[in-house]
Enzyme design. Structure first.
Site, PDB file in Angstrom:
ATOM      1  CG  ASP A   3     -13.512  -2.181  -0.846  1.00 11.67           C
ATOM      2  OD1 ASP A   3     -12.780  -3.150  -0.598  1.00 11.67           O
ATOM      3  OD2 ASP A   3     -13.724  -1.254  -0.044  1.00 11.67           O
ATOM      4  CB  ALA A   4     -13.769  -1.653  -7.775  1.00 14.27           C
TER       5      ALA A   4
END
Lengths: 282, 282, 282, 282
Positions: B225-226
């Protein structure tokens, strides 16, 4: 570093952007921000360029640009980003938009000079004067409105403001006045246009039972609330909100839509054509 | 009329736009939509052009463009707008994003071919097959995840999709997998990133007592999720909304953010650099 | 007509609303606005009532209510809507929230008295004093922060404000200070919490490449930026916005979220429980 | 546990909420969600209650409630939350709202039965039938519209649907038809009402140059697009969006506003009075 703004519109044709960017490159100009839009329906071309590192002064650049612009059949401005714009603000008895604009101006959000604030009432004299700004009271006599507007027009002719902002100025402008200062007068209307043109929009929004209210920043034209729209803002309301609540809540929409419209207008981001506005937002 | 898309990024320097637009003009190309962005911090230049009326075919254009691009040190693609993109969709047990994408695809909003839909579960086989699409069931064994992902990678290598969409695919991708298909894998995360990275974001949003929930469409990278964010969407919630309500309400955010991200990716509007995304929205 | 506000929370049980509304009816009270919420997870009941036409004075009402409240195990307040709340505002070097609050206060949007504005800097003395308000300069010495906060606590103990507003007050409050004034201190954080807790949220938002930025109005607790959230506001940004742009654009989110949080707190619309806030919006 | 919904409106007077909540308490009812609104202008009272743990069946409760309701002069319904509502959907040639509703229905977001989907065209027969639903083709002959609507009315009379949803049904309903099914027919209009009443709202929005477009979910009345508004949704557009873009982007507004309106209507959250709607949102 010095930045120059080109704002231009003309009939579309092949090679336009190449011609314009090539022109700037020949003078050492680096394009730090470029917007372009082509209206395919009308085959019309719009652009805005922010140019840095130009090797000539603005007068020389303008003179060199003139023949190209003529060949393209273009409407255009070339301005220094640093040159201070002149903005005159008009207000009546609702001061929230005025207060918001002055705060943004004071804090550096709006890069302009304000030669004066004009009102048909005295309510905001102290408020304006304590900002070190000139306050001009020009009453509008309901039996002879022309006199007041003639006085105002004289100020505009003398000052040549880049922008006149109707910050909840509650007088309908005469058609000739709108025509003379066409493309200079920015209004905030307290509804989501084209809903509720004219008076008492919040009351009428309440009566219609809408679930969102809004505000519209647009250029003033002879037809009331019908000029080119720059920005709109809405907010959700519910059945329990009274007309007074709508007035209160709507003020935040008005402030935001007007502030953005002013900012974009002052930074050469708005191009009008017909009754539409190209807004190269930032 | 045929439209060609140029997508390009390179170190900034004077005359870039002139060089690129001049190049297109020499081949009769008319620029119908141009976006340009310069990252002043890194002195990096990004552009996307829609070009019509080119007098040469795409292969010839690419060959002619190659030396210029090399000189500029550019990353670039030149593609026909009409050429169908290939998109593979991955789903687990939540089907709302899949259903939304397939509806948009069927109705013409998303111009692409879908060689297959892949899932680690069988739930959506009938749903996918009745759309006339191939459904591939690739279980992910918790004791040997590599096997499933190797099977998937084989499909990707064979199909060379332009885009792989994780439409609520609830398996963490192996780092090597992310690396191999870097810049191709678009994910929808059901929170407003960087809030609530990882599992159960709605439950955690409820526990934190936030007043807005959201969804984030981003490219998948090795770090969970980065990756670069393409779009985000939020909606207001209140104290009376349970975690289940958040799941239900959040689905609309997920659908919208993912659909826009997919649309922009398929139409060459997204340029990644470092962990940021330039998105020339439309 | 005089309006009374009841704010109450207690363990849920059958007949609560009947008992409370029946109580008010016995004193001639007409309920003009009632909000009720039951947290089914914790079986806890929350209500807020606006009551008019009561036939007794507030002291009598409170005395009569006491035994019922005790039986219910309730936390509660009964206050006159007309009684002026006391609000103290704290500011550092960013004045936009202060200016916004003072404008709303001046225009009647915020019904309260402001005994003083406190700052660790002198920047806004003139601004505050020209509103006819007292300005208190309390420096926070980085080597002895306790001294400054002790001075502040003394003012709070003397004034007993209903609300202390941290209008971009850039000092971390000591834990004991937060504990003593628990439920009284409202902060505006310039990010969409829980994203970007702590310092420099706009810079970090820029670096993460988010597509929406926001602000969070929450009650201050000992843990930084972790207290109960009252309201949040977001706005869309794009790749071309610099960190400075985020600071400028975010100010509008801060102003709006803080103003609503203050308004709801002052009008008895916020009930805290654990780390969550029930907000009976209007 | 079984939940019962009370929906009630009546002239305002002291003790209303006490009477109603007292009534429920006498039958062991626990109020898990209560909304109340008093229109102070018209002195009218509106409430919705979710009641659990009632010790009597619904018929007994209704019979017991009847005398109280009569005394209050109330309009009211008492319904089991679990009782399936009946919804009939009407569609023409734009299927996005239909598809969205069916997806939500299938996934459990909309708790109702759908006896049939009716259309004046055959386009969506297969789409509807593969969901296991009945599709009824009722052509509307432009020379004899009454015949088609009479056929439809016969279905409504037989089925007694709780809700008829015009999911982009592009025929103007006859006034008598609207009157007979008053308060049952929910429409989605593809503009932000009252802007752009009637045909081609996106084209007209484009021509007016608005910067936000929207959709409105409202109950149908004899006057076109003038009935009580349940919800509205807007989204930002820019100068570069063509009328076709507005149609595409607007679909998402339509889907969201309609889905919320349907959900609230089915769960007894909408009370109409005059031309306004009280919507106890959740």
């Amino acid at each position: 570093m010095a930045i120059t703004h080109l704002k231009l519109s003309c009939p579309d044709r092949v090679g336009l952007l190449a011609a314009l960017s090539g022109f700037m490159a020949r003078f050492g100009g680096n394009l730090v921000e470029v917007h372009q839009f082509t209206d395919n329906l009308h085959r019309w071309f719009f652009t805005r360029m922010e140019i840095e590192s130009l090797q000539v002064d603005l007068e020389t650049l303008r003179a060199a640009f003139e023949p190209l612009a003529k060949e393209l059949g273009a409407e255009w401005t070339l301005r220094s980003a640093e040159a201070r714009r002149k903005m005159i603000v008009l207000v009546s008895k609702q001061g929230h938009c005025l207060a918001d604009l002055l705060w943004r101006w004071r804090s550096g959000e709006l890069a302009c000079d304000i030669p004066c604030v004009i009102s048909n009432h005295e309510d905001y004299r102290a408020f304006v004067e304590r900002e070190g700004l000139e306050f001009r009271h020009i009453p509008i006599d309901s039996k002879d409105k022309a006199a007041g507007f003639e006085q105002m027009a004289a100020i505009f002719r003398e000052q040549s403001p880049d922008l006149v902002v109707l910050a909840r100025y509650m007088q309908v402008l005469p058609a000739a006045f709108c025509a003379e200062f066409h493309g200079k007068i920015l209004n905030i209307h307290h509804s989501f246009l084209p809903s509720f043109v004219g008076a008492n929009p919040y009351q009428r929004a309440y009566e219609r039972g809408v679930k969102l209210i809004g505000a519209t920043c647009h250029y003033a034209t002879a037809e009331l609330d019908a000029g080119p729209i720059i920005d709109q803002e809405v907010t959700r309301i519910e059945h329990f909100h009274s007309p007074d609540d709508l007035v209160r809540i709507g003020r935040d929409c008005e402030r935001l839509a007007l502030a953005r419209g002013v900012r974009w207008s002052l930074s050469d981001r708005v191009l009008l054509y017909g009754n539409r506005a190209v807004v190269f937002r930032h």
